[in-house]
Write a protein that holds these residues in place. Structure first.
Motif, PDB file in Angstrom:
ATOM      1  N   GLN A  60       0.866  -1.082   0.067  1.00  0.00           N
ATOM      2  CA  GLN A  60       0.092  -0.053  -0.080  1.00  0.00           C
ATOM      3  C   GLN A  60       0.857   1.201  -0.013  1.00  0.00           C
ATOM      4  OE1 GLN A  60      -2.741   0.028   3.314  1.00  0.00           O
ATOM      5  NE2 GLN A  60      -3.649  -2.245   2.510  1.00  0.00           N
ATOM      6  N   LEU A  61       1.989   1.225   0.671  1.00  0.00           N
ATOM      7  CA  LEU A  61       2.790   2.354   0.692  1.00  0.00           C
ATOM      8  C   LEU A  61       3.441   2.480  -0.639  1.00  0.00           C
ATOM      9  CD1 LEU A  61       4.331   4.483   2.282  1.00  0.00           C
ATOM     10  CD2 LEU A  61       6.134   2.857   2.865  1.00  0.00           C
ATOM     11  N   GLU A  62       3.737   1.487  -1.441  1.00  0.00           N
ATOM     12  CA  GLU A  62       4.397   1.770  -2.665  1.00  0.00           C
ATOM     13  C   GLU A  62       3.301   2.148  -3.568  1.00  0.00           C
ATOM     14  OE1 GLU A  62       7.428   1.478  -3.687  1.00  0.00           O
ATOM     15  OE2 GLU A  62       8.176   0.756  -1.581  1.00  0.00           O
ATOM     16  N   GLU A  63       2.177   1.879  -3.479  1.00  0.00           N
ATOM     17  CA  GLU A  63       1.153   2.209  -4.305  1.00  0.00           C
ATOM     18  C   GLU A  63       0.788   3.640  -4.083  1.00  0.00           C
ATOM     19  OE1 GLU A  63      -2.169  -0.438  -3.593  1.00  0.00           O
ATOM     20  OE2 GLU A  63      -1.214  -2.064  -4.726  1.00  0.00           O
ATOM     21  N   ARG A  76       1.066   9.145  -5.249  1.00  0.00           N
ATOM     22  CA  ARG A  76       1.243  10.631  -5.116  1.00  0.00           C
ATOM     23  C   ARG A  76       2.338  11.313  -6.183  1.00  0.00           C
ATOM     24  NH1 ARG A  76       4.679  12.423   0.419  1.00  0.00           N
ATOM     25  NH2 ARG A  76       4.922  14.772  -0.022  1.00  0.00           N
ATOM     26  N   GLN A  77       3.153  10.436  -6.898  1.00  0.00           N
ATOM     27  CA  GLN A  77       3.908  10.750  -7.786  1.00  0.00           C
ATOM     28  C   GLN A  77       2.945  11.331  -9.205  1.00  0.00           C
ATOM     29  OE1 GLN A  77       6.865   7.803  -9.202  1.00  0.00           O
ATOM     30  NE2 GLN A  77       7.790   9.308 -10.476  1.00  0.00           N
ATOM     31  N   HIS A  78       2.023  10.550  -9.319  1.00  0.00           N
ATOM     32  CA  HIS A  78       1.059  10.770 -10.574  1.00  0.00           C
ATOM     33  C   HIS A  78       0.444  11.932 -10.075  1.00  0.00           C
ATOM     34  CE1 HIS A  78       0.764   6.228 -11.665  1.00  0.00           C
ATOM     35  NE2 HIS A  78       2.091   6.998 -11.985  1.00  0.00           N
ATOM     36  N   GLU A 131       1.660  14.578  -8.260  1.00  0.00           N
ATOM     37  CA  GLU A 131       2.480  15.718  -8.536  1.00  0.00           C
ATOM     38  C   GLU A 131       2.678  16.056 -10.115  1.00  0.00           C
ATOM     39  OE1 GLU A 131       5.889  14.442  -6.511  1.00  0.00           O
ATOM     40  OE2 GLU A 131       5.145  14.824  -4.299  1.00  0.00           O
ATOM     41  N   GLU A 132       2.850  14.761 -10.735  1.00  0.00           N
ATOM     42  CA  GLU A 132       3.008  15.270 -12.334  1.00  0.00           C
ATOM     43  C   GLU A 132       1.817  15.733 -12.783  1.00  0.00           C
ATOM     44  OE1 GLU A 132       4.073  11.265 -13.711  1.00  0.00           O
ATOM     45  OE2 GLU A 132       5.943  11.206 -13.137  1.00  0.00           O
ATOM     46  N   CYS A 133       0.622  15.166 -12.201  1.00  0.00           N
ATOM     47  CA  CYS A 133      -0.632  15.917 -12.694  1.00  0.00           C
ATOM     48  C   CYS A 133      -0.772  17.598 -12.568  1.00  0.00           C
ATOM     49  CB  CYS A 133      -1.956  15.374 -12.403  1.00  0.00           C
ATOM     50  SG  CYS A 133      -1.852  13.622 -13.173  1.00  0.00           S
ATOM     51  N   GLU A 134      -0.055  17.789 -11.189  1.00  0.00           N
ATOM     52  CA  GLU A 134      -0.104  19.251 -10.602  1.00  0.00           C
ATOM     53  C   GLU A 134       0.835  19.989 -11.480  1.00  0.00           C
ATOM     54  OE1 GLU A 134      -1.289  22.316  -8.506  1.00  0.00           O
ATOM     55  OE2 GLU A 134      -2.314  20.349  -8.720  1.00  0.00           O
ATOM     56  N   ALA A 135       2.125  19.539 -11.902  1.00  0.00           N
ATOM     57  CA  ALA A 135       3.018  20.038 -12.692  1.00  0.00           C
ATOM     58  C   ALA A 135       2.552  20.408 -13.904  1.00  0.00           C
ATOM     59  CB  ALA A 135       4.311  19.425 -12.733  1.00  0.00           C
ATOM     60  N   ILE A 136       1.889  19.423 -14.901  1.00  0.00           N
ATOM     61  CA  ILE A 136       1.265  19.678 -15.918  1.00  0.00           C
ATOM     62  C   ILE A 136       0.203  20.671 -16.060  1.00  0.00           C
ATOM     63  CG2 ILE A 136      -0.087  18.541 -17.777  1.00  0.00           C
ATOM     64  CD1 ILE A 136       1.278  15.658 -17.134  1.00  0.00           C
ATOM     65  N   ARG A 137      -0.803  20.527 -14.902  1.00  0.00           N
ATOM     66  CA  ARG A 137      -1.695  21.830 -14.700  1.00  0.00           C
ATOM     67  C   ARG A 137      -1.148  23.014 -14.675  1.00  0.00           C
ATOM     68  NH1 ARG A 137      -4.105  24.793 -11.154  1.00  0.00           N
ATOM     69  NH2 ARG A 137      -2.716  24.013  -9.597  1.00  0.00           N
ATOM     70  N   ARG A 138      -0.050  23.217 -13.721  1.00  0.00           N
ATOM     71  CA  ARG A 138       0.422  24.593 -13.701  1.00  0.00           C
ATOM     72  C   ARG A 138       1.150  25.051 -14.944  1.00  0.00           C
ATOM     73  NH1 ARG A 138       4.150  23.589  -8.124  1.00  0.00           N
ATOM     74  NH2 ARG A 138       2.405  23.416  -6.637  1.00  0.00           N
ATOM     75  N   LEU A 139       1.479  24.064 -15.834  1.00  0.00           N
ATOM     76  CA  LEU A 139       2.254  24.445 -17.118  1.00  0.00           C
ATOM     77  C   LEU A 139       1.005  24.859 -18.060  1.00  0.00           C
ATOM     78  CD1 LEU A 139       4.883  21.670 -17.863  1.00  0.00           C
ATOM     79  CD2 LEU A 139       5.316  23.865 -17.025  1.00  0.00           C
ATOM     80  N   ILE A 140       0.099  23.924 -18.013  1.00  0.00           N
ATOM     81  CA  ILE A 140      -1.386  24.443 -18.823  1.00  0.00           C
ATOM     82  C   ILE A 140      -1.787  25.873 -18.294  1.00  0.00           C
ATOM     83  CG2 ILE A 140      -3.547  23.948 -19.299  1.00  0.00           C
ATOM     84  CD1 ILE A 140      -2.803  20.826 -19.058  1.00  0.00           C
ATOM     85  N   SER A 141      -1.852  26.012 -16.977  1.00  0.00           N
ATOM     86  CA  SER A 141      -2.372  27.408 -16.576  1.00  0.00           C
ATOM     87  C   SER A 141      -1.449  28.566 -16.743  1.00  0.00           C
ATOM     88  CB  SER A 141      -2.665  27.391 -15.113  1.00  0.00           C
ATOM     89  OG  SER A 141      -1.338  27.222 -14.525  1.00  0.00           O
ATOM     90  N   MET A 142      -0.181  28.348 -17.012  1.00  0.00           N
ATOM     91  CA  MET A 142       0.740  29.318 -17.356  1.00  0.00           C
ATOM     92  C   MET A 142       0.452  29.702 -19.195  1.00  0.00           C
ATOM     93  SD  MET A 142       4.015  28.080 -15.633  1.00  0.00           S
ATOM     94  CE  MET A 142       5.201  29.239 -16.327  1.00  0.00           C
TER      95      MET A 142
END
Length: 241
Positions: free
Chosen positions: A130-133, A138-140, A142-153
């Motif tokens: 469960q920790l690995e999952e 969480r990594q996914h 964070e990646e989605c949040e980074a993509i969202r920030r790039l899109i918002s820019m």
């Protein structure tokens, strides 16, 4: 009951424990002493007392004299000693039974603890998965949040579409200019080829004219030479005459 062995000191500061009885023989000795009751803190061992009572009773019976009262007295003393000897045995038996029950309870408790340990290990493995999952999730995120920030820019879609339309128009204009330039270049290429052809023809004509002029000059020089020779031959002929 514990059996302590004799410790023997060795040379130096090291001390080694040496036992007169091996560890594997301790249980046998303890069992024998419990059964025979040969170990006592004071007085004569109970088994020897019982043996003496029995021997005294047997010897008294073997006598031929009228000794019923003595036999009865020795018999009662023997029974009393036997009861005294049997009581610790019954206590020991009860202790053994209690120890066996305690051992069974301990074995059950140990099995239960082992089951709990196995279950805890299984739970730990599940929690690790469960920790690995959770880490991957969480990594996914964070990646989605980074993509969202790039899109918002990025600028709005309408501006992007307008910019794309302008680029398409510029591309169309450049393509038209490129086509016109290609046509003009093709025309200039043809004109240059025609010019080269005309230059070649002119060069050929000039070469032919130069050849003709040179031939004419050669012919004229030959005629002039012939005429000069004829002129020189006239006076000579007149002198001869």
């Amino acid at each position: 009951m514990l059996v302590k062995g004799r410790k023997v000191a060795v040379r130096g500061d090291e001390m080694g424990a040496h036992y007169a009885i091996g560890p594997l023989d301790d249980d046998v000795v303890i069992k024998h002493r419990l059964l025979t009751r040969t170990t006592t803190t004071r007085g004569e061992p109970p088994i020897k007392k019982l043996q003496k009572k029995f021997v005294a009773f047997a010897l008294e019976i073997d006598k031929d004299s009228d000794n019923y009262s003595d036999c009865e007295r020795l018999y009662k003393a023997f029974l009393q000693e036997m009861a005294t000897f049997e009581l610790p045995l019954l206590k020991s038996k009860a202790v053994i039974s209690a120890n066996l029950r305690e051992k069974d309870n301990f074995n059950e408790l140990q099995e239960e603890i082992n089951c709990q340990i196995l279950q805890a290990q299984s739970d730990i493995e599940d929690l690790k998965k469960q920790l690995e999952e959770s880490k991957i999730e969480r990594q996914h995120k964070e990646e989605c949040e980074a993509i969202r920030r790039l899109i918002s820019m990025q600028p709005p879609r309408s501006e992007t579409q307008k910019y794309i339309s302008d680029l398409e128009k510029e591309i169309a204009i450049l393509e038209a200019e490129n086509t016109a330039g290609s046509r003009m270049l093709d025309l200039r290429r043809k004109q240059f080829a025609l010019l080269l052809h005309v230059v070649d023809e002119l060069q050929s004509t000039i070469d032919e004219d130069q050849k003709s002029l040179a031939e004419e000059l050669r012919n004229a020089m030959e005629e002039q030479k012939v005429s000069l020779e004829e002129t020189n031959e006239g006076p000579e002929a007149m002198a001869v005459d």
